[in-house]
Design a protein around this motif. Sequence first.
Motif, mmCIF file in Angstrom:
data_model
loop_
_atom_site.group_PDB
_atom_site.id
_atom_site.type_symbol
_atom_site.label_atom_id
_atom_site.label_comp_id
_atom_site.label_asym_id
_atom_site.label_seq_id
_atom_site.Cartn_x
_atom_site.Cartn_y
_atom_site.Cartn_z
ATOM 1 N N GLY A 145 0.775 -1.236 0.000
ATOM 2 C CA GLY A 145 0.000 0.000 0.000
ATOM 3 C C GLY A 145 0.799 1.275 0.000
ATOM 4 N N TRP A 146 2.109 1.204 -0.222
ATOM 5 C CA TRP A 146 2.933 2.418 -0.219
ATOM 6 C C TRP A 146 2.744 3.180 -1.514
ATOM 7 C CZ3 TRP A 146 8.630 3.061 -1.750
ATOM 8 C CH2 TRP A 146 9.124 4.299 -1.307
ATOM 9 N N ARG A 147 2.477 4.459 -1.403
ATOM 10 C CA ARG A 147 2.345 5.337 -2.551
ATOM 11 C C ARG A 147 3.246 6.554 -2.326
ATOM 12 N NH1 ARG A 147 0.621 1.237 -3.581
ATOM 13 N NH2 ARG A 147 -1.396 0.613 -4.464
ATOM 14 N N PRO A 148 4.515 6.472 -2.720
ATOM 15 C CA PRO A 148 5.450 7.582 -2.459
ATOM 16 C C PRO A 148 5.049 8.836 -3.215
ATOM 17 C CG PRO A 148 6.435 5.982 -3.953
ATOM 18 C CD PRO A 148 5.151 5.373 -3.461
ATOM 19 N N GLN A 149 5.318 9.979 -2.603
ATOM 20 C CA GLN A 149 5.013 11.275 -3.214
ATOM 21 C C GLN A 149 6.236 11.731 -3.995
ATOM 22 O OE1 GLN A 149 3.138 14.092 -0.564
ATOM 23 N NE2 GLN A 149 2.535 12.471 0.860
ATOM 24 N N LEU A 150 6.291 11.294 -5.240
ATOM 25 C CA LEU A 150 7.476 11.531 -6.045
ATOM 26 C C LEU A 150 7.236 12.613 -7.085
ATOM 27 C CD1 LEU A 150 8.930 7.976 -6.795
ATOM 28 C CD2 LEU A 150 9.970 9.769 -5.431
ATOM 29 N N ASP A 151 8.231 13.445 -7.274
ATOM 30 C CA ASP A 151 8.293 14.354 -8.414
ATOM 31 C C ASP A 151 9.736 14.353 -8.898
ATOM 32 O OD1 ASP A 151 9.707 15.895 -6.565
ATOM 33 O OD2 ASP A 151 8.042 17.257 -6.192
ATOM 34 N N THR A 152 10.051 15.144 -9.895
ATOM 35 C CA THR A 152 11.397 15.125 -10.468
ATOM 36 C C THR A 152 12.454 15.524 -9.447
ATOM 37 O OG1 THR A 152 10.477 15.666 -12.641
ATOM 38 C CG2 THR A 152 12.841 16.010 -12.320
ATOM 39 N N ALA A 153 12.180 16.604 -8.713
ATOM 40 C CA ALA A 153 13.154 17.065 -7.721
ATOM 41 C C ALA A 153 13.325 16.051 -6.603
ATOM 42 C CB ALA A 153 12.715 18.414 -7.147
ATOM 43 N N GLY A 154 12.221 15.477 -6.136
ATOM 44 C CA GLY A 154 12.304 14.493 -5.065
ATOM 45 C C GLY A 154 13.043 13.241 -5.489
#
Length: 265
Positions: A145-154
């Motif tokens: 159930g993990w949904r990481p909050q990813l963007d390019t910078a992260g």
Amino acid sequence: MTESRTGTAADLFTPAPGAAPPHRMIAAQAAMELRIMLRNGEQLLLTMVIPLLLLTGFSVTPVLDLGPGPRVDFLAPGVLALAVLSTAFTGQAIGTGFERRYGVLKRLGATPLPRGGLLAAKTLAVLAVQLVQIALICATAAALGWRPQLDTAGTAYAVLLILLATACFTALALLMAGTLRAEATLAAANLVYVVLLDLGRVVFPTGRLPQAVQPVVEALPITALAEGLRGVLAEGAAPSLGPVAVLAAWAAVGAVLAARLFRWE
């Protein structure tokens, strides 16, 4: 004209003994290090199985109070940090310590490969194993159930933290293995692994630790890695320079000391 052409041809086939270029020596040694790591069953257990067991076990059982939100959100970044520690530090320290004991490093010391080249080769081999680790951990966490909050910078920030931590832990592993006896390295590496697992906010929250200990804990490389990854992956926070500075400092000091103090035998 014939003599000139013959002389030129002879010059082309004249042996030119010498060391291979540094990048070729490092690449060859890195390939050998990777093959050795993949053949070591105990090391694979440490680097692959234990982090996955911790991630799964603590995610599905409410043994620990991990704060609000899904348990896997706190655990996944910490287990990623633990995987880096187990591969780059514990496994490398123990493996290199026994290579030194059995004379493998003595033979490497007779080659043109410098200490810095050995450090670079081992770091590259560790990174190759970590690619598999990260893929398995992320897939398992996603199934939980993990949904990481990813963007390019992260994403770039997380990659930078892992690279710095890998260089840091590998340098510290070689420093330990190159200065202590193999048995002492085995005991010390496992002790450090357990202590950092407990203190580094990897899977256990450190809020209950005494306030006087907190600055020491925050200065540990494993804490910087775990908290930095947790900030961008679980909390969606902006990248912070603090973890980068801590890891860069440890990596620089560890590399300098390992290059100067490492003994081949």
